[in-house]
Scaffold this motif. Structure first.
Motif, mmCIF file in Angstrom:
data_model
loop_
_atom_site.group_PDB
_atom_site.id
_atom_site.type_symbol
_atom_site.label_atom_id
_atom_site.label_comp_id
_atom_site.label_asym_id
_atom_site.label_seq_id
_atom_site.Cartn_x
_atom_site.Cartn_y
_atom_site.Cartn_z
ATOM 1 N N SER A 130 0.800 -1.227 0.000
ATOM 2 C CA SER A 130 0.000 0.000 0.000
ATOM 3 C C SER A 130 0.830 1.273 0.000
ATOM 4 C CB SER A 130 -0.932 0.015 1.216
ATOM 5 O OG SER A 130 -0.192 -0.070 2.425
ATOM 6 N N ILE A 131 2.123 1.184 0.319
ATOM 7 C CA ILE A 131 2.934 2.403 0.409
ATOM 8 C C ILE A 131 4.102 2.419 -0.567
ATOM 9 C CG2 ILE A 131 2.319 2.794 2.818
ATOM 10 C CD1 ILE A 131 5.085 1.723 3.602
ATOM 11 N N THR A 132 4.228 1.376 -1.385
ATOM 12 C CA THR A 132 5.347 1.306 -2.327
ATOM 13 C C THR A 132 4.854 1.526 -3.757
ATOM 14 O OG1 THR A 132 5.060 -1.094 -2.496
ATOM 15 C CG2 THR A 132 6.673 -0.291 -0.898
ATOM 16 N N ALA A 133 5.707 2.078 -4.600
ATOM 17 C CA ALA A 133 5.334 2.313 -5.993
ATOM 18 C C ALA A 133 5.049 1.000 -6.713
ATOM 19 C CB ALA A 133 6.432 3.090 -6.712
ATOM 20 N N VAL A 134 5.885 -0.012 -6.480
ATOM 21 C CA VAL A 134 5.651 -1.305 -7.125
ATOM 22 C C VAL A 134 4.357 -1.926 -6.632
ATOM 23 C CG1 VAL A 134 8.026 -1.915 -7.744
ATOM 24 C CG2 VAL A 134 7.226 -2.343 -5.406
ATOM 25 N N GLY A 135 4.088 -1.799 -5.331
ATOM 26 C CA GLY A 135 2.885 -2.392 -4.764
ATOM 27 C C GLY A 135 1.615 -1.737 -5.256
ATOM 28 N N VAL A 136 1.601 -0.406 -5.292
ATOM 29 C CA VAL A 136 0.404 0.312 -5.726
ATOM 30 C C VAL A 136 0.113 0.021 -7.201
ATOM 31 C CG1 VAL A 136 -0.572 2.608 -6.112
ATOM 32 C CG2 VAL A 136 0.603 2.097 -3.974
ATOM 33 N N ALA A 137 1.152 -0.080 -8.020
ATOM 34 C CA ALA A 137 0.945 -0.416 -9.429
ATOM 35 C C ALA A 137 0.269 -1.780 -9.570
ATOM 36 C CB ALA A 137 2.283 -0.405 -10.171
ATOM 37 N N LEU A 138 0.682 -2.742 -8.746
ATOM 38 C CA LEU A 138 0.096 -4.078 -8.793
ATOM 39 C C LEU A 138 -1.316 -4.090 -8.214
ATOM 40 C CD1 LEU A 138 3.315 -6.001 -7.771
ATOM 41 C CD2 LEU A 138 2.081 -6.347 -9.923
ATOM 42 N N LEU A 139 -1.525 -3.388 -7.107
ATOM 43 C CA LEU A 139 -2.849 -3.335 -6.502
ATOM 44 C C LEU A 139 -3.861 -2.663 -7.415
ATOM 45 C CD1 LEU A 139 -1.969 -2.344 -2.803
ATOM 46 C CD2 LEU A 139 -2.788 -4.569 -3.618
#
Length: 260
Positions: free
Chosen positions: A142-151
């Motif tokens: 929820s707080i990382t650029a890679v994570g938000v792109a995937l979410l």
């Protein structure tokens, strides 16, 4: 370095979910965990934790030294198979190095794992920060650029299912996404823009872009990659160049081409 918490996923086979949670927990702090520590950290009965650990030990995934458990060499078998399945990681590194701006920055490749991302490759073009992810580390999505792109590839309903029972979101800085409404809003902005942004959420002095890399090689799961820029050096021109080069790497990876 990883500060991500380990939770037992709420769906799927309970035994498998608990086994995975135990492996992820042990991986956070090499050097050994006692049965009591494992059971307490995951909210499991000691008898249940012992049964799973015995199976993992028999499979060569964990090893026991007196009263402590640690990872065993067997955990590398599935990881090795994953990494051999495609040359995407090699191509990612090669293409980042060939990029004018990205080659001197921090870049990462990651996959989604529940509410976390697992980093599978990184390029270190400058001195890393204390919270820079290494290969195998897991950070909050929820707080990382890679994570938000995937979410952002999930629907709002899927995000509510994934995060609805989370009482407190992980916050690594004052800028970190604090709750479900803010996450949903950020994901809508990401879908509209076509890329994600971490504006000081994992580290106050860092600005990062994230992009999806759709299924490449024989991987069934999408990747996400990011570039991290120091906010002190940030200019509109530098931001635009970083995003343009990152998109170029993404396009080349998806096409199976080499940037050289």
């Amino acid at each position: 370095m990883s500060s991500a918490s380990v939770v037992v996923p709420p769906r799927g086979s309970p035994s498998v979910s608990r086994a995975v949670a135990i492996l992820n927990l042990i991986a956070q702090r090499p050097g050994g965990w006692s049965l009591t520590q494992i059971a307490s950290s995951l909210g499991l009965a000691k008898s249940s934790a012992l049964t799973i650990l015995t199976s993992l030990e028999a499979a060569g995934m964990v090893t026991r030294t007196e009263h402590f458990y640690d990872l065993d060499i067997g955990v590398l078998t599935p990881a090795g198979g994953f990494l051999r399945g495609s040359d995407s990681i090699t191509q990612f590194k090669r293409q980042i190095v060939a990029s004018e701006l990205l080659s001197g920055e921090l870049a990462h490749l990651a996959v989604l794992a529940g509410r976390e991302v697992t980093y599978i490759a990184r390029h270190v073009g400058r001195e890393p920060l204390p919270v820079t992810a290494g290969v195998g580390d897991r950070f909050p999505a929820s707080i990382t650029a890679v994570g938000v792109a995937l979410l952002a590839q999930l629907t709002d309903d899927q995000i509510v299912d994934l995060y609805g029972d989370l009482e407190r979101f992980p916050r690594w800085s004052a800028r970190s996404t604090a709750d479900l409404p803010h996450l949903l809003s950020k994901l809508r902005e990401t879908r509209e823009a076509g890329y994600s942004v971490d504006d000081g959420e994992t580290y106050p002095s860092v600005f990062a872009y994230g992009l999806i890399v759709h299924r490449v090689g024989n991987h069934a799961q999408d990747f996400s990659m990011s570039v991290s820029l120091l906010r002190d050096d940030l200019t509109p021109k530098r931001q635009a160049q970083a995003l343009e080069e990152l998109m170029g790497v993404r396009d080349a990876l998806e096409a199976g081409n080499d940037l050289r």
